[in-house]
Write an enzyme that holds these catalytic residues in place. Structure first.
Site, PDB file in Angstrom:
ATOM      1  N   GLY A 215       0.820  -1.212   0.000  1.00 26.91           N
ATOM      2  CA  GLY A 215       0.000   0.000   0.000  1.00 26.91           C
ATOM      3  C   GLY A 215       0.848   1.253   0.000  1.00 26.91           C
ATOM      4  CB  ILE A 216      -0.317   4.624  -0.119  1.00 21.56           C
ATOM      5  CG1 ILE A 216       0.211   5.789  -0.910  1.00 21.56           C
ATOM      6  CG2 ILE A 216      -1.211   5.043   0.993  1.00 21.56           C
ATOM      7  CD1 ILE A 216      -0.856   6.450  -1.777  1.00 21.56           C
ATOM      8  N   GLY A 217       2.476   4.786   1.749  1.00 20.03           N
ATOM      9  CA  GLY A 217       3.033   5.234   3.029  1.00 20.03           C
ATOM     10  C   GLY A 217       4.405   4.639   3.318  1.00 20.03           C
ATOM     11  CB  ALA A 218       6.687   5.333   6.152  1.00 19.19           C
ATOM     12  CB  ILE A 219       4.268   0.578   6.808  1.00 16.63           C
ATOM     13  CG1 ILE A 219       4.032   1.485   8.022  1.00 16.63           C
ATOM     14  CG2 ILE A 219       4.332  -0.888   7.196  1.00 16.63           C
ATOM     15  CD1 ILE A 219       5.132   1.469   9.071  1.00 16.63           C
ATOM     16  CD  GLU A 238      -4.319   0.927  -4.708  1.00 15.69           C
ATOM     17  OE1 GLU A 238      -5.117   0.126  -4.184  1.00 15.69           O
ATOM     18  OE2 GLU A 238      -4.180   2.090  -4.332  1.00 15.69           O
ATOM     19  N   GLY A 336      -7.180   1.146  -2.247  1.00 11.56           N
ATOM     20  CA  GLY A 336      -7.410  -0.271  -2.524  1.00 11.56           C
ATOM     21  C   GLY A 336      -7.315  -1.146  -1.293  1.00 11.56           C
TER      22      GLY A 336
HETATM   23  N1  COA Z   1      -4.019  10.508  15.467  1.00  9.29           N
HETATM   24  C1  COA Z   1      -3.662  11.728  14.984  1.00  9.29           C
HETATM   25  N2  COA Z   1      -2.900  11.900  13.873  1.00  9.29           N
HETATM   26  C2  COA Z   1      -2.495  10.780  13.218  1.00  9.29           C
HETATM   27  C3  COA Z   1      -2.827   9.482  13.651  1.00  9.29           C
HETATM   28  C4  COA Z   1      -3.629   9.380  14.845  1.00  9.29           C
HETATM   29  N3  COA Z   1      -3.972   8.203  15.348  1.00  9.29           N
HETATM   30  N4  COA Z   1      -2.281   8.591  12.805  1.00  9.29           N
HETATM   31  C5  COA Z   1      -1.643   9.294  11.853  1.00  9.29           C
HETATM   32  N5  COA Z   1      -1.752  10.596  12.121  1.00  9.29           N
HETATM   33  C6  COA Z   1      -1.178  11.703  11.333  1.00  9.29           C
HETATM   34  C7  COA Z   1       0.335  11.587  11.291  1.00  9.29           C
HETATM   35  O1  COA Z   1       0.937  12.202  12.430  1.00  9.29           O
HETATM   36  C8  COA Z   1       0.653  12.299   9.983  1.00  9.29           C
HETATM   37  O2  COA Z   1       0.572  13.707  10.185  1.00  9.29           O
HETATM   38  P1  COA Z   1       1.528  14.722   9.346  1.00  9.29           P
HETATM   39  O3  COA Z   1       1.114  14.540   7.902  1.00  9.29           O
HETATM   40  O4  COA Z   1       1.179  16.035   9.895  1.00  9.29           O
HETATM   41  O5  COA Z   1       2.929  14.243   9.626  1.00  9.29           O
HETATM   42  C9  COA Z   1      -0.531  11.922   9.094  1.00  9.29           C
HETATM   43  O6  COA Z   1      -1.593  11.548   9.984  1.00  9.29           O
HETATM   44  C10 COA Z   1      -0.230  10.763   8.158  1.00  9.29           C
HETATM   45  O7  COA Z   1       0.248   9.675   8.939  1.00  9.29           O
HETATM   46  P2  COA Z   1       1.534   8.828   8.511  1.00  9.29           P
HETATM   47  O8  COA Z   1       1.573   7.710   9.476  1.00  9.29           O
HETATM   48  O9  COA Z   1       2.745   9.678   8.353  1.00  9.29           O
HETATM   49  O10 COA Z   1       1.092   8.435   7.051  1.00  9.29           O
HETATM   50  P3  COA Z   1       1.652   7.435   5.987  1.00  9.29           P
HETATM   51  O11 COA Z   1       2.240   8.218   4.888  1.00  9.29           O
HETATM   52  O12 COA Z   1       2.457   6.316   6.562  1.00  9.29           O
HETATM   53  O13 COA Z   1       0.239   6.833   5.452  1.00  9.29           O
HETATM   54  C11 COA Z   1      -2.061   6.270   5.829  1.00  9.29           C
HETATM   55  C12 COA Z   1      -0.630   6.184   6.340  1.00  9.29           C
HETATM   56  C13 COA Z   1      -2.946   5.437   6.732  1.00  9.29           C
HETATM   57  C14 COA Z   1      -2.543   7.712   5.847  1.00  9.29           C
HETATM   58  C15 COA Z   1      -2.077   5.703   4.388  1.00  9.29           C
HETATM   59  O14 COA Z   1      -1.576   4.385   4.422  1.00  9.29           O
HETATM   60  C16 COA Z   1      -3.462   5.688   3.780  1.00  9.29           C
HETATM   61  O15 COA Z   1      -3.930   6.688   3.304  1.00  9.29           O
HETATM   62  N6  COA Z   1      -4.144   4.515   3.761  1.00  9.29           N
HETATM   63  C17 COA Z   1      -5.481   4.366   3.211  1.00  9.29           C
HETATM   64  C18 COA Z   1      -5.486   3.902   1.778  1.00  9.29           C
HETATM   65  C19 COA Z   1      -4.793   2.601   1.583  1.00  9.29           C
HETATM   66  O16 COA Z   1      -4.462   1.858   2.471  1.00  9.29           O
HETATM   67  N7  COA Z   1      -4.546   2.281   0.351  1.00  9.29           N
HETATM   68  C20 COA Z   1      -3.868   1.023   0.050  1.00  9.29           C
HETATM   69  C21 COA Z   1      -3.405   0.878  -1.267  1.00  9.29           C
HETATM   70  S1  COA Z   1      -2.683   2.372  -1.943  1.00  9.29           S
END
Ligand code: COA
Length: 438
Positions: A215-219, A238, A336
């Site tokens: 998926g999307i993001g750092a993990i 995806e 996705g």
């Molecule tokens: N409470 C408050 N803020 C939170 C939080 C919580 N529990 N969890 C995350 N945040 C904030 C982070 O601090 C970060 O803030 P910033 O942008 O000001 O730094 C922001 O939300 C994004 O979190 P982060 O963990 O850095 O995001 P990421 O780039 O690792 O992405 C998701 C994580 C969940 C946002 C991303 O995976 C997503 O959009 N998923 C949904 C769609 C998906 O899974 N698609 C899959 C195929 S593409």
């Protein structure tokens, strides 16, 4: 008329092309890296030509100027996935958000539920047969080329040529704006000790011969960095980013045990840096297919040993997963995530796994540290993945299994992988909620 004549006759400047957009139109932006920067800028610059334009898209790496308060007299943003700029339009009240599973978007465009009039898209130069290439995005972009009455293409010689559902003939395009500039890049996320630990836990669930969805993001990048010693991995995802390139080059990914599309990396869009786009260029090992194929749960279900890795914002005691909003604030979209979770659950080999991986804590805007494992989701948060769909949850402290487990069992496992600073409070909440000892 030969394709070269068609191409020459339809070439124009970005400003001229913008006259093809009419007041009241819905304008769709091609997805992610395929968003045509120059055309979007020209649309905003020419706003005096229009009234009542709706702009839609899924992931955007662009500036999102059309979604700002300054331009709300002409443009309404109505998206399926927000970024920092477009989410502001929702907070300010003039933007709109539409929840939708990614795999459904091509059909919704085709059947007119999403009635898009104009597509703005970037493509490669035409080849000797008159076909341009979508390069970095097939997803809903190919269907939009077929369904939109007007297709305006920015021809950029830096768009790679990729195989799959990516070819569009010049006769199907209404205007060509010629340009040359680097594509949007999404730099690899920084992998610290927390991400590394999460990557190791995820890796422990990935057998040799597994097919991966990332998926999307750092993990996802952190997970890939832990897979160097695996063998015969495959990709049905995806999207992919740069991390896949290294694993392919070192031989850990060869797709030789994939249950479908054997030997091929199959994705619906690319989001990385030039390293990824250069790897993709004319590479028969990679295919971009439309999202109603790649993400459709029935297609995903044909995989074997599928491991899906996605991330989230919060998980509650029941295993309900909020991935796209912080309370009422929409920060991204469904994407996705559910497509793949459900597809993985439908596979027949009994070995597929859907992982949601996240750091145990995050820092809120005001600086306070909060646990991402919570008794209750924040007020107003959207449940992206329901408690019946959730499977594995991973933090840097370990792995919790949700499928087939009772509510108390789920909560106990989740508290055990929460950050130690929050465990006592969570145990107290457990007692209050379930009237039982931890
Ligand atoms: N409470 C408050 N803020 C939170 C939080 C919580 N529990 N969890 C995350 N945040 C904030 C982070 O601090 C970060 O803030 P910033 O942008 O000001 O730094 C922001 O939300 C994004 O979190 P982060 O963990 O850095 O995001 P990421 O780039 O690792 O992405 C998701 C994580 C969940 C946002 C991303 O995976 C997503 O959009 N998923 C949904 C769609 C998906 O899974 N698609 C899959 C195929 S593409």
């Amino acid at each position: 008329m030969g394709w070269k004549t068609i191409f020459e006759e339809k070439k124009c400047s970005a400003d001229e092309a913008m006259k093809l957009i009419k007041s009241g139109d819905r304008v769709l932006l091609a997805h992610c890296v395929a968003e045509p920067e120059v055309l979007v800028d020209a649309m905003v610059k020419n706003k005096h030509l229009y009234t009542d334009i709706t702009v839609s898209h899924m992931v955007s790496l662009g500036e999102g100027e059309y979604s700002t308060h300054e331009h709300k007299d002409v443009f309404t943003y109505e998206g399926w996935f927000t970024n920092a700029k477009t989410r502001l339009s929702l907070i300010q009240g003039h933007g709109e958000f539409v929840p939708v599973f990614f795999h459904q978007i091509p059909e919704l465009i085709k059947n007119g539920t999403f009635k898009e009039d104009v597509l703005l898209v970037s493509m490669s130069e035409p080849d000797e047969h008159g076909y341009c290439n979508l390069g970095v995005s097939s997803d809903y972009t190919l269907q939009a080329v077929k369904s939109c009455a007007t297709v305006i293409a920015e021809i950029n010689d830096q768009v790679p040529v990729t195989f799959g559902d990516t070819f569009v003939h010049v006769k199907d395009i209404d205007a060509f704006v010629i340009n040359s500039h680097p594509l949007y890049e999404s730099k690899p996320a920084k992998i610290g000790t927390v991400e590394e630990a999460i990557g190791k836990h995820c890796s422990s669930l990935i057998e040799d011969g597994s097919t991966l969805q990332l998926g999307i993001g750092a993990i996802p990048d952190a997970v890939l960095s832990q897979l160097k010693d695996k063998k015969h991995l495959g990709i049905h995802s995806e999207m992919i980013s740069d991390g896949v390139v290294d694993l392919y080059k070192t031989g850990a990914i060869d797709g030789s045990e994939k249950a479908m599309d054997e030997g091929k990396i199959v994705v619906t869009f690319l989001m990385g840096t030039k390293k990824l786009y250069d790897f993709a260029d004319r590479n028969p090992a990679l295919e971009l297919r439309t999202v109603d194929y790649v993400n459709h749960p029935e297609v995903v279900a044909k995989s074997s040993k599928l491991v899906c890795i996605n991330s989230c914002v919060q998980v509650d005691f029941m295993g309900q997963i909020a991935s796209e909003s912080i309370g009422t604030m929409q920060i991204s979209g469904v994407g996705g995530q559910v497509d793949f979770l459900r597809g993985a659950a439908m596979t027949k080999d009994g070995k597929s796994k859907a992982i949601i991986a996240m750091p145990s804590v995050t820092r809120k805007k005001d600086g306070t540290m909060v646990s991402k494992i919570v008794p209750y989701l924040d007020h107003g948060a959207a449940v992206t993945t329901s408690r019946c769909d959730s499977d594995y949850i991973i933090t840097e402290y370990g792995i919790a299994e949700m499928r087939g487990k009772s509510l108390k069992n789920r909560a106990r496992q989740l508290i055990n992988i929460a950050h130690p600073d929050f465990r006592e409070e969570l145990k107290k909440q457990f007692k209050e909620r379930y009237n039982d000892d931890f």
